[in-house]
Scaffold this active site. Structure first.
Site, short mmCIF file in Angstrom:
data_model
loop_
_atom_site.label_atom_id
_atom_site.label_comp_id
_atom_site.label_asym_id
_atom_site.label_seq_id
_atom_site.Cartn_x
_atom_site.Cartn_y
_atom_site.Cartn_z
N LYS A 33 0.96 -1.11 0.08
CA LYS A 33 -0.09 -0.14 -0.02
C LYS A 33 0.73 1.18 -0.28
CE LYS A 33 -0.63 -0.02 5.02
NZ LYS A 33 -1.41 -0.63 6.18
N ARG A 119 -11.24 -0.14 15.09
CA ARG A 119 -10.94 1.02 14.18
C ARG A 119 -12.01 0.70 13.08
NH1 ARG A 119 -5.12 1.14 11.30
NH2 ARG A 119 -5.75 -0.71 10.62
N TYR A 250 18.60 29.26 6.00
CA TYR A 250 17.58 30.06 6.62
C TYR A 250 17.68 30.01 7.89
CZ TYR A 250 14.87 29.75 1.95
OH TYR A 250 14.38 30.01 0.83
N MET A 296 13.58 23.89 0.53
CA MET A 296 12.42 22.96 -0.07
C MET A 296 13.46 22.06 -1.00
SD MET A 296 9.60 24.79 -2.51
CE MET A 296 8.92 25.53 -1.31
C1 LIG Z 1 -0.59 -1.87 6.80
C2 LIG Z 1 -1.13 -3.11 7.43
C3 LIG Z 1 -0.47 -4.18 7.49
C4 LIG Z 1 1.04 -4.37 7.60
O1 LIG Z 1 1.63 -3.81 8.71
P1 LIG Z 1 2.90 -3.88 9.03
O2 LIG Z 1 3.37 -3.38 10.37
O3 LIG Z 1 3.65 -2.79 7.97
O4 LIG Z 1 3.66 -5.04 8.74
C5 LIG Z 1 -1.01 -5.30 7.77
N1 LIG Z 1 -2.81 -5.26 7.76
C6 LIG Z 1 -3.35 -4.41 7.85
C7 LIG Z 1 -4.72 -4.27 7.84
C8 LIG Z 1 -2.65 -2.85 7.46
O5 LIG Z 1 -3.31 -1.73 7.25
#
Ligand SMILES: *Cc1c(COP(=O)(O)O)cnc(C)c1O
Length: 341
Positions: A33, A119, A250, A296
């Protein structure tokens, strides 16, 4: 321009450690992701698939479609229910009961159950109704999963949540039998949970940060020998000699206490680095001091090298900015060129 080098060998070594722990490469779902935690979605997907990983996890359907050729299946964690569609190897996480009702016939889902993080996910009490809906609407149940709220922390939380999850799995198996649905796959572990869980007995683990070489866990859990895959490089733009008493950048936050070299390198906070304020003792990978406040598009470093490694361990920057390595990695701008070496 700045660029990112990704280590093929370090990724191989991390995957080996994780596959050993999980009981095979087929039991790893690579969490890709958010541009593969800043590593570059497409090239990272291709490389993990080359190294034997079969399953992937993305944030949305757009990411999944970009890499669908590489994996047997891809779980999409956070897509909106309006955008669900039926696809042979894309699986949509269903994060509440209401979303289940919008899943089109023939679409594949991963049902998220809230085992205590609160969550998202269905309440375990909704399982019976969920199975009725799945059966009635012709939805394909690929897997049932949950997420731990404290896998990376010491304390009893993880164990208490695992007990809840065990009860949920038993109920799912009963319901699948009752409705003559194939037993779904189960997955609950992220990196930390997989590394600490003792005997791993699920269908696969969703592994993100450990694959990239980090484990932001308490030392109490031991060391796992993971190696950071990503290294950020920048090129020199110009060089000058600072005289004793001259201040750099800066706000003049760094003052030279003797004659010293200062070069400007072509990476800054527009590239997704945290904006270093110039008052600490932050150094590049080889220990050259960063001089003054970051700009930047550039930063000054006590170095004359044509090209420097800004960092090869995001944990160093995470510590400086009081955050986690995820946060440093995922912000790296997608426009920075990335390649495997
Ligand atoms: C991001 C995520 C993971 C991976 O977590 P890590 O700590 O990076 O291994 C697994 N399951 C869900 C639902 C996530 O959102």
């Amino acid at each position: 321009m700045a660029h990112i080098r990704l280590s093929t060998n370090n990724l191989r070594s991390n995957l080996e450690i994780l596959a050993k722990k999980a009981g095979g490469y087929e039991r790893i779902a690579a969490v890709l992701k958010d541009n593969a935690y800043g590593h570059g979605l497409f090239i990272f997907a291709k490389q993990t698939a080359n190294q034997g990983v079969l399953h992937a996890v993305t944030r949305d359907a757009k990411e999944a479609l970009e890499i669908e050729a590489f994996f047997a299946d891809i779980i999409v964690l956070s897509e909106h229910k309006e955008n669900f569609f039926a696809h042979p190897n894309i699986i949509f996480a269903v994060n509440e009961f209401d979303a289940l009702k919008s899943v089109p016939r023939g679409a594949k889902i991963a049902l998220k159950i809230d085992s205590g993080m609160h969550r998202n996910g269905l309440n375990p009490k909704e399982l019976d109704a969920a199975f009725d809906t799945i059966k009635q609407n012709g939805v394909i149940l690929h897997s049932v999963f949950t997420h731990y709220r404290a896998a990376d922390e010491t304390g009893s939380c993880f164990f208490w949540q695992r007990e809840n999850w065990h009860a949920i799995k038993s109920r799912v198996i009963e319901l699948a039998k009752k409705h003559s649905i194939n037993k779904p796959f189960f997955h609950s572990c992220n990196s930390a949970a997989l590394l600490r869980c003792g005997e791993f007995d699920e269908d696969f683990a969703r592994v993100g940060i450990a694959m990239y070489g980090y484990c932001d866990m308490s030392e109490a859990f031991g060391h796992f020998g993971l190696k950071p895959v990503l290294e950020l490089f920048a090129k020199r733009i110009s060089t000058r000699v600072l005289k004793n008493g001259e201040c750099v950048g800066y706000g003049g936050k760094f003052t030279a206490k003797e004659e010293m070299i200062s070069s400007l390198y072509d990476v800054g906070y527009s590239d997704g680095l945290m904006r270093y304020g110039g008052c600490g003792e932050l150094s590049t990978s080889n220990g050259s001091l960063i001089l003054g406040r970051m700009s930047m598009d550039s930063m000054s470093v006590n170095s004359e090298e044509k090209e420097i490694s800004i960092f090869n361990d995001a944990a160093v920057w995470a510590k400086e900015f009081n955050t986690i390595s995820y946060d440093i990695l995922v912000k790296l701008n997608a426009k920075i060129p990335r390649f495997f070496v």
